[in-house]
Design a protein around this motif. Structure first.
Motif, PDB file in Angstrom:
ATOM      1  N   ALA A 132     -34.309 -91.422   7.695  1.00 44.96           N
ATOM      2  CA  ALA A 132     -34.479 -92.710   7.032  1.00 44.96           C
ATOM      3  C   ALA A 132     -35.525 -93.585   7.720  1.00 44.96           C
ATOM      4  CB  ALA A 132     -33.144 -93.441   6.971  1.00 44.96           C
ATOM      5  N   GLN A 133     -36.202 -93.028   8.737  1.00 42.50           N
ATOM      6  CA  GLN A 133     -37.279 -93.693   9.483  1.00 42.50           C
ATOM      7  C   GLN A 133     -36.779 -94.867  10.320  1.00 42.50           C
ATOM      8  OE1 GLN A 133     -40.740 -94.455   7.061  1.00 42.50           O
ATOM      9  NE2 GLN A 133     -40.384 -92.607   5.825  1.00 42.50           N
ATOM     10  N   TYR A 134     -35.501 -94.831  10.704  1.00 43.67           N
ATOM     11  CA  TYR A 134     -34.966 -95.779  11.674  1.00 43.67           C
ATOM     12  C   TYR A 134     -34.981 -95.091  13.036  1.00 43.67           C
ATOM     13  CZ  TYR A 134     -33.411 -98.673   7.767  1.00 43.67           C
ATOM     14  OH  TYR A 134     -33.368 -99.463   6.651  1.00 43.67           O
ATOM     15  N   TYR A 135     -36.183 -94.877  13.558  1.00 47.07           N
ATOM     16  CA  TYR A 135     -36.336 -94.099  14.785  1.00 47.07           C
ATOM     17  C   TYR A 135     -35.661 -94.780  15.973  1.00 47.07           C
ATOM     18  CZ  TYR A 135     -40.043 -92.198  11.813  1.00 47.07           C
ATOM     19  OH  TYR A 135     -40.742 -91.663  10.774  1.00 47.07           O
ATOM     20  N   TYR A 136     -35.774 -96.079  16.043  1.00 44.87           N
ATOM     21  CA  TYR A 136     -35.229 -96.797  17.194  1.00 44.87           C
ATOM     22  C   TYR A 136     -33.712 -96.687  17.253  1.00 44.87           C
ATOM     23  CZ  TYR A 136     -33.910-100.575  14.000  1.00 44.87           C
ATOM     24  OH  TYR A 136     -33.341-101.303  12.988  1.00 44.87           O
ATOM     25  N   ILE A 137     -33.071 -96.580  16.089  1.00 49.40           N
ATOM     26  CA  ILE A 137     -31.615 -96.442  16.079  1.00 49.40           C
ATOM     27  C   ILE A 137     -31.203 -95.126  16.734  1.00 49.40           C
ATOM     28  CG2 ILE A 137     -29.592 -96.165  14.598  1.00 49.40           C
ATOM     29  CD1 ILE A 137     -30.785 -98.116  12.668  1.00 49.40           C
ATOM     30  N   ALA A 138     -31.907 -94.045  16.387  1.00 49.51           N
ATOM     31  CA  ALA A 138     -31.583 -92.741  16.978  1.00 49.51           C
ATOM     32  C   ALA A 138     -31.837 -92.735  18.474  1.00 49.51           C
ATOM     33  CB  ALA A 138     -32.401 -91.645  16.287  1.00 49.51           C
ATOM     34  N   LEU A 139     -32.926 -93.359  18.913  1.00 48.52           N
ATOM     35  CA  LEU A 139     -33.244 -93.380  20.343  1.00 48.52           C
ATOM     36  C   LEU A 139     -32.252 -94.232  21.132  1.00 48.52           C
ATOM     37  CD1 LEU A 139     -37.136 -93.710  20.145  1.00 48.52           C
ATOM     38  CD2 LEU A 139     -35.805 -91.662  20.635  1.00 48.52           C
ATOM     39  N   VAL A 140     -31.928 -95.412  20.598  1.00 47.50           N
ATOM     40  CA  VAL A 140     -30.958 -96.275  21.280  1.00 47.50           C
ATOM     41  C   VAL A 140     -29.579 -95.607  21.311  1.00 47.50           C
ATOM     42  CG1 VAL A 140     -29.743 -98.481  21.163  1.00 47.50           C
ATOM     43  CG2 VAL A 140     -32.212 -98.393  20.776  1.00 47.50           C
ATOM     44  N   ALA A 141     -29.203 -94.969  20.199  1.00 51.79           N
ATOM     45  CA  ALA A 141     -27.911 -94.276  20.161  1.00 51.79           C
ATOM     46  C   ALA A 141     -27.861 -93.143  21.183  1.00 51.79           C
ATOM     47  CB  ALA A 141     -27.652 -93.726  18.760  1.00 51.79           C
ATOM     48  N   TRP A 142     -28.987 -92.422  21.347  1.00 56.97           N
ATOM     49  CA  TRP A 142     -29.007 -91.336  22.332  1.00 56.97           C
ATOM     50  C   TRP A 142     -28.806 -91.887  23.741  1.00 56.97           C
ATOM     51  CZ3 TRP A 142     -31.963 -90.215  26.620  1.00 56.97           C
ATOM     52  CH2 TRP A 142     -31.811 -88.929  27.140  1.00 56.97           C
ATOM     53  N   ILE A 143     -29.445 -92.996  24.058  1.00 59.29           N
ATOM     54  CA  ILE A 143     -29.307 -93.590  25.396  1.00 59.29           C
ATOM     55  C   ILE A 143     -27.878 -94.060  25.632  1.00 59.29           C
ATOM     56  CG2 ILE A 143     -30.050 -95.490  26.879  1.00 59.29           C
ATOM     57  CD1 ILE A 143     -32.779 -95.338  25.528  1.00 59.29           C
ATOM     58  N   VAL A 144     -27.308 -94.761  24.660  1.00 56.15           N
ATOM     59  CA  VAL A 144     -25.964 -95.315  24.828  1.00 56.15           C
ATOM     60  C   VAL A 144     -24.921 -94.207  24.931  1.00 56.15           C
ATOM     61  CG1 VAL A 144     -24.190 -96.726  23.732  1.00 56.15           C
ATOM     62  CG2 VAL A 144     -26.570 -97.479  23.692  1.00 56.15           C
ATOM     63  N   VAL A 145     -25.003 -93.201  24.053  1.00 61.00           N
ATOM     64  CA  VAL A 145     -24.020 -92.105  24.071  1.00 61.00           C
ATOM     65  C   VAL A 145     -24.137 -91.303  25.360  1.00 61.00           C
ATOM     66  CG1 VAL A 145     -23.294 -89.982  22.926  1.00 61.00           C
ATOM     67  CG2 VAL A 145     -23.908 -91.976  21.562  1.00 61.00           C
ATOM     68  N   THR A 146     -25.362 -91.076  25.829  1.00 54.85           N
ATOM     69  CA  THR A 146     -25.544 -90.337  27.081  1.00 54.85           C
ATOM     70  C   THR A 146     -24.922 -91.074  28.257  1.00 54.85           C
ATOM     71  OG1 THR A 146     -27.605 -89.368  26.248  1.00 54.85           O
ATOM     72  CG2 THR A 146     -27.246 -89.329  28.622  1.00 54.85           C
TER      73      THR A 146
END
Length: 238
Positions: A132-146
């Protein structure tokens, strides 16, 4: 022209105008094509996020046996879900057809480890956000979940779950000695199997890493044939 004919003509014009407005809105929401550079950027980010999930799964795995095939599928799943979202976002007809096609697919692969299911859901969620081109959401989610996984893994505690299997001669005196030796250890009884003149006792113990020498006192009991201590990382039935 009579009043009734004029009203019917106005109603027909209103219906046509509403239909044109609906079609125009649908076309605006679903563009006919996506730019090649946008598609390439989406796939690259999906691959990088998928590799990030791959690394976290490999580092934070706490199951019984590491499954490399499942870890590879996390990367591919992130890419495929991103492609699906990009595809259905460019064509309303294709989106409806794909939703109908995917709704009849049934997957029967059993996921025994709840953490594996969480990683699968993480890959799907990241693919949806990237597609959906919400790239920042995926990147922020990866950082938080990690960070959450690393933190929760560190506060797990020093005590682990172990399964102790003791094989001894079927003698009440020997069994009493084994139970007396294990009485001070935190844990609970699981099973007892008697085969001929041999008894197999299974206990679930909660031991710290510096207290794994429990096997030696049990092995020294006269009548004990075999002692096995295995770390258990799955779910035990109550």
């Amino acid at each position: 022209m009579s009043c009734g004919e004029r009203r019917a003509e106005q109603e027909e014009s209103f219906v046509m105008t509403f239909q044109d407005l609906f079609k125009k809105s649908a076309l605006e929401l679903f563009p006919n094509q996506i730019e090649p550079l946008t598609l390439i950027l989406t796939l690259v980010i999906a691959f990088l996020v998928g590799m990030g999930i791959f690394a976290v799964y490999r580092r934070c795995f706490i199951g019984v046996v590491y499954d490399h095939a499942l870890n590879l599928s996390l990367v591919i799943m992130t890419l495929l879900v991103a492609v699906i979202i990009v595809t259905i976002s460019t064509n309303i007809t294709l989106s409806l057809g794909m939703v109908g096609a995917l709704s009849i697919v049934r997957y029967r692969t059993a996921v025994k480890n709840p953490l594996d299911l969480m990683f699968l859901f993480w890959a799907i969620t990241s693919g949806i956000a990237i597609g959906a081109q919400y790239y920042y959401i995926a990147l922020v989610a990866w950082i938080v979940v990690t960070l959450a996984l690393v933190f929760l893994k560190r506060i797990k505690g020093s005590a682990g779950t172990y399964v102790l299997i003791v094989t001894y001669r079927s003698d009440p005196a020997v069994e009493e000695a084994v139970r007396r030796c294990l009485h001070a250890q935190p844990g609970k009884f699981r099973s007892k199997v008697v085969k001929g003149g041999t008894t197999e006792l299974t206990m679930e113990l909660y031991l710290k890493t510096d207290n794994l020498n429990i096997t030696q006192p049990v092995q020294n009991i006269d009548g004990v044939q075999d002692v096995t201590l295995v770390e258990y990382r799955g779910n035990l039935e109550a």
